[in-house]
Design a protein around this motif. Structure first.
Motif, PDB file in Angstrom:
ATOM      1  N   TYR A 116       9.089   3.533 -16.950  1.00  9.00           N
ATOM      2  CA  TYR A 116       9.826   3.540 -18.421  1.00  9.00           C
ATOM      3  C   TYR A 116      10.234   4.775 -18.778  1.00  9.00           C
ATOM      4  O   TYR A 116      11.404   4.920 -19.657  1.00  9.00           O
ATOM      5  CB  TYR A 116       9.017   2.714 -19.228  1.00  9.00           C
ATOM      6  N   ILE A 119      11.678   7.054 -17.192  1.00  5.73           N
ATOM      7  CA  ILE A 119      12.897   7.523 -16.467  1.00  5.73           C
ATOM      8  C   ILE A 119      14.029   6.366 -17.008  1.00  5.73           C
ATOM      9  O   ILE A 119      15.089   6.824 -17.142  1.00  5.73           O
ATOM     10  CB  ILE A 119      12.685   7.185 -15.043  1.00  5.73           C
ATOM     11  N   LYS A 120      13.565   5.020 -17.227  1.00  8.71           N
ATOM     12  CA  LYS A 120      14.465   4.342 -17.813  1.00  8.71           C
ATOM     13  C   LYS A 120      15.070   4.623 -19.334  1.00  8.71           C
ATOM     14  O   LYS A 120      16.157   4.730 -19.495  1.00  8.71           O
ATOM     15  CB  LYS A 120      13.805   2.947 -17.961  1.00  8.71           C
ATOM     16  N   LEU A 147      15.256   7.699 -20.443  1.00  5.06           N
ATOM     17  CA  LEU A 147      16.163   8.882 -19.791  1.00  5.06           C
ATOM     18  C   LEU A 147      17.556   8.546 -19.599  1.00  5.06           C
ATOM     19  O   LEU A 147      18.601   8.584 -20.241  1.00  5.06           O
ATOM     20  CB  LEU A 147      15.787   9.737 -18.904  1.00  5.06           C
ATOM     21  N   LEU A 148      17.606   7.401 -18.565  1.00  4.20           N
ATOM     22  CA  LEU A 148      18.892   6.915 -18.295  1.00  4.20           C
ATOM     23  C   LEU A 148      19.470   5.983 -19.368  1.00  4.20           C
ATOM     24  O   LEU A 148      20.808   5.992 -19.604  1.00  4.20           O
ATOM     25  CB  LEU A 148      18.665   5.683 -17.090  1.00  4.20           C
ATOM     26  N   TYR A 149      18.699   5.209 -20.187  1.00  2.78           N
ATOM     27  CA  TYR A 149      19.303   4.495 -21.274  1.00  2.78           C
ATOM     28  C   TYR A 149      19.882   5.496 -22.367  1.00  2.78           C
ATOM     29  O   TYR A 149      20.930   4.939 -23.079  1.00  2.78           O
ATOM     30  CB  TYR A 149      18.220   3.712 -22.021  1.00  2.78           C
ATOM     31  N   MET A 171      21.005   8.311 -21.773  1.00  2.00           N
ATOM     32  CA  MET A 171      22.423   8.881 -21.190  1.00  2.00           C
ATOM     33  C   MET A 171      23.838   8.176 -21.212  1.00  2.00           C
ATOM     34  O   MET A 171      24.362   8.583 -20.924  1.00  2.00           O
ATOM     35  CB  MET A 171      22.014   9.516 -20.074  1.00  2.00           C
ATOM     36  N   ASN A 172      23.392   6.817 -21.191  1.00  2.00           N
ATOM     37  CA  ASN A 172      24.231   5.823 -21.364  1.00  2.00           C
ATOM     38  C   ASN A 172      25.072   5.979 -22.404  1.00  2.00           C
ATOM     39  O   ASN A 172      24.955   5.877 -23.735  1.00  2.00           O
ATOM     40  CB  ASN A 172      23.766   4.317 -21.331  1.00  2.00           C
ATOM     41  N   ASN A 222      25.085   3.954 -25.648  1.00  2.00           N
ATOM     42  CA  ASN A 222      23.908   4.303 -26.492  1.00  2.00           C
ATOM     43  C   ASN A 222      23.924   5.465 -27.254  1.00  2.00           C
ATOM     44  O   ASN A 222      22.756   6.165 -27.448  1.00  2.00           O
ATOM     45  CB  ASN A 222      22.711   4.228 -25.882  1.00  2.00           C
ATOM     46  N   THR A 277      13.422  10.800 -24.943  1.00  2.00           N
ATOM     47  CA  THR A 277      13.846   9.921 -24.076  1.00  2.00           C
ATOM     48  C   THR A 277      12.635   9.250 -23.728  1.00  2.00           C
ATOM     49  O   THR A 277      12.486   7.965 -23.373  1.00  2.00           O
ATOM     50  CB  THR A 277      14.475  10.672 -22.780  1.00  2.00           C
ATOM     51  N   GLY A 323      11.966   5.085 -23.771  1.00  2.00           N
ATOM     52  CA  GLY A 323      11.248   4.292 -22.633  1.00  2.00           C
ATOM     53  C   GLY A 323      10.087   3.556 -23.184  1.00  2.00           C
ATOM     54  O   GLY A 323      10.012   2.382 -22.743  1.00  2.00           O
TER      55      GLY A 323
END
Length: 278
Positions: A31, A33-34, A36-38, A40-41, A44, A248, A252
């Motif tokens: 989570y 990592i999720k 961070l990716l979320y 960076m989308n 968002n 981030t 998560g």
């Protein structure tokens, strides 16, 4: 006495194995990592608003404290670790200094200027994940606009500042880093065990759970919370940008809370369908 020691060792090994199995099954370690990716989308971008509003003090605090700690604390700690850690002393001392810097940065930042920003970030993610009813337990919800624009007046502020007990525990665990490799690993795991449940303080408050309910939930998901905390703690040890990862990791934690809510709402429906099938 030897038999008692073996029994205790077996019991502890069993607990560690159960916690590890729980951590793997929960996938909670993913989570951060999720988050961070979320964040960076591009879809968002509104989640960046709380971070950007605090960017100047965040950068100044992180760079200033990390630089100062390496100038003041790194060399003495590396010298001591040269006797206990041998060839890995430089790496162990660097990790220890990063951990100390991260703790100080978090302490000052959460105390003085990012508490509300983290809270807005957590609630904003829950709104994005359609957990409006949950968020409404802790603040007013506006109509129209993106998730951050919909955040209204707070009814409750749960994010606790660093407590003396947390700092004392950190100082007590600190000498573990003088044990080569294994000591540092144990130190990180212990920090993760503390940090994991802390990340869901807002979630527990929005659920209106009692202290006992929180304790039971955490114990039932101890492996998941520890693995989440370990990943989050390691990310927050990265120098100069550690406060970025604080945000981030908050994203998560909110994503995990949203998934827990979906699982909780789905379980009764599945049970009802099973009864009908019978």
């Amino acid at each position: 006495m030897a038999e008692r020691v073996r029994d205790v060792a077996r019991d502890e090994a069993s607990k560690i194995q159960a916690m590890t199995t729980d951590a793997v099954k929960s996938q909670a370690y993913l989570y951060p990592i999720k988050g961070l990716l979320y964040m960076m989308n591009p879809n968002n971008r509104d989640l960046w608003r709380p971070l950007i509003s605090k960017l100047a003090p965040i950068v100044t605090t992180s760079i200033g404290i990390t630089t100062l700690m390496f100038l003041v604390a790194y060399v003495p700690q590396a010298a001591v670790m040269a006797f206990t850690s041998g060839p890995v002393a430089a790496v162990s001392a660097a990790l220890l200094t990063l951990s100390e810097s991260s703790t100080l940065v978090n302490l000052l930042s959460r105390t003085f200027f990012i508490e509300d920003a983290l809270l807005d970030t957590f609630d904003g993610v829950l709104l994005k994940k359609e957990c409006t009813n949950l968020v409404s337990e802790g603040r007013q919800i506006k109509t129209g606009g993106d998730s951050m624009a919909r955040l209204g007046k707070l009814a409750k502020k749960p994010f606790a500042k660093f407590t003396p007990n947390a700092i004392i525990r950190y100082l007590l665990y600190l000498p573990l880093n003088f044990i080569p490799v294994v000591g540092t690993i144990i130190f990180v795991i212990l920090q993760g065990k503390r940090a994991g449940p802390t990340a869901h303080q807002r979630y527990f408050q929005l659920k209106t759970w009692s202290k006992r309910q929180c304790e039971v939930h955490i114990e039932q998901n101890r492996g998941g919370y520890t693995s989440f905390g370990v990943t989050a703690f390691l990310l927050e040890m990265i120098p100069f940008i550690n406060l970025f990862f604080v945000f981030t990791n908050t994203v998560g934690a909110a994503l995990w809370a949203a998934d827990l809510e979906k699982s909780a709402s789905t379980a009764p429906k599945l049970r009802e369908q099973a009864k009908r099938a019978e």
